[in-house]
Design a protein around this motif. Sequence first.
Motif, short mmCIF file in Angstrom:
data_model
loop_
_atom_site.label_atom_id
_atom_site.label_comp_id
_atom_site.label_asym_id
_atom_site.label_seq_id
_atom_site.Cartn_x
_atom_site.Cartn_y
_atom_site.Cartn_z
N ARG A 1 18.45 32.29 39.29
CA ARG A 1 18.94 33.53 38.68
C ARG A 1 17.78 34.53 38.62
O ARG A 1 17.02 34.56 37.67
N ARG B 1 15.88 38.37 38.57
CA ARG B 1 16.08 39.60 37.81
C ARG B 1 16.91 40.58 38.63
O ARG B 1 16.89 40.53 39.86
N PRO B 2 17.66 41.46 37.97
CA PRO B 2 18.43 42.48 38.72
C PRO B 2 17.53 43.27 39.65
O PRO B 2 16.40 43.62 39.31
N VAL C 1 27.06 40.35 39.72
CA VAL C 1 26.24 40.61 38.53
C VAL C 1 26.02 39.33 37.73
O VAL C 1 24.93 39.08 37.21
N VAL C 2 27.05 38.48 37.62
CA VAL C 2 26.91 37.26 36.81
C VAL C 2 25.87 36.32 37.38
O VAL C 2 25.38 35.44 36.67
N PHE D 1 22.98 37.33 38.41
CA PHE D 1 21.67 37.90 38.10
C PHE D 1 21.42 38.00 36.60
O PHE D 1 20.27 38.11 36.19
N GLN D 2 22.47 37.99 35.78
CA GLN D 2 22.31 38.25 34.36
C GLN D 2 22.63 37.01 33.54
O GLN D 2 23.45 36.19 33.95
N PRO D 3 22.05 36.90 32.34
CA PRO D 3 22.48 35.84 31.42
C PRO D 3 23.90 36.10 30.95
O PRO D 3 24.45 37.19 31.14
N ALA E 1 24.74 39.27 28.75
CA ALA E 1 24.65 40.53 29.47
C ALA E 1 25.78 40.67 30.49
O ALA E 1 26.33 41.76 30.67
N ALA E 2 26.15 39.55 31.14
CA ALA E 2 27.26 39.60 32.10
C ALA E 2 28.58 39.94 31.40
O ALA E 2 29.41 40.69 31.94
N THR F 1 28.54 43.70 30.63
CA THR F 1 28.79 44.44 31.87
C THR F 1 30.23 44.32 32.31
O THR F 1 30.85 45.30 32.75
#
Length: 374
Positions: free
Chosen positions: A70, A72-73, A115-116, A118-120, A123-124, A127
């Motif tokens: 995973r 970082r964005p 997005v899921v 890349f993010q915890p 945060a997902a 978003t």
Amino acid sequence: MAARPETARKILVYWMDGVIVLLALSLSVFVAVLVAEGRISVPHALAAEACLLGGFCLFPFLLRAAFDNRPRPTVRLVVSGVAALGAVLLVPSSPNEALGESSWSMVAFLWLSAVVLFQPMWAAVCTGVVVIVLTSAVVTVITGQPWQVVLPVQAFTAVTMVLAMWLWRWLWWTIRDAHESQEAKAGLAVAEERLRFARDLHDLLGHSLSVITLKSELAAKLATKDADRAAREMADVRRLAGESLAEVQLAVDGYQGIDLNEELDGVRAALEAAGTRCTVEARADDLSPGTRALLAWAVREGATNVLKHSAATRCAITIDGGVLEMRNDGVRGVGAGGGTGLRGLAERMATAGGSLSAGPTPTGEFLLRAAVPG
């Protein structure tokens, strides 16, 4: 096998690439139909298509970047998000294009599924809520449908795509972790066997060598004073050395005493469990126990190399008159020199008056051939 997890990874990633290509083609055809029917202008269609292709072209890179971990964005994630937003906003202007709206909103949900990766989780989720609300608002405004109808449909579609992507990567992580655990288990077993062998040697030789050392020193001191006693001490040294050698030979024989038939059955089961179809033809009943043991070691080493260093789908094992041949179709540039295991096996074969060769054949197979006197 080392190659199988990587093959599974490629299958999963390329399968997703195929889904993306099909989705991109279907939406591109939808845009072309709208232009042909005069529902949207050519500049409108070109702008929408640019956003569409921008989002879809970046998705494979996002998938590969986040498939193993995973991260970082990244800038690519932001750019693809902007492209997805543009695609959603550049929807057909007719309020009756509900199907078109649903299709275009999938571009945003596809981006959300990336997005899921890349993010915890928290945060997902945040978003996802923002994306679902925005796409639902756009669909409601364009189509004129009640938001109470639009929002559940959009939320269901988004959650389904996000869960599918999460499960897709989870499947790969499961395959990878299972393979790594197998390798760790095998390495631990080898380490434990080495420790056991070292412990056995210490138990067998520690006391005997200590006594031999003391008696040798005593004999050296008595050599000029009491020759008869010095001779008796050296006789004890010789006796102890012989006994120690016999004990070591028994220990080594215990490690070498493997049964050929059991080894063939075990190797076939291990190869087939790893996805390699294995056939065995063995005529070895008339061979001596020593020859059978050497061939059993060759079978074990050959199977180990197939499992560790090849991507074989089939393996054929034949034994006839003290000659073993193992063929597999998983050649990956392995030279005839082989690794330390093959070199040790070759030395053992040479000591027994036999021979060992290993290398690719002109037919594209890898051949391990061991010949041992019967």
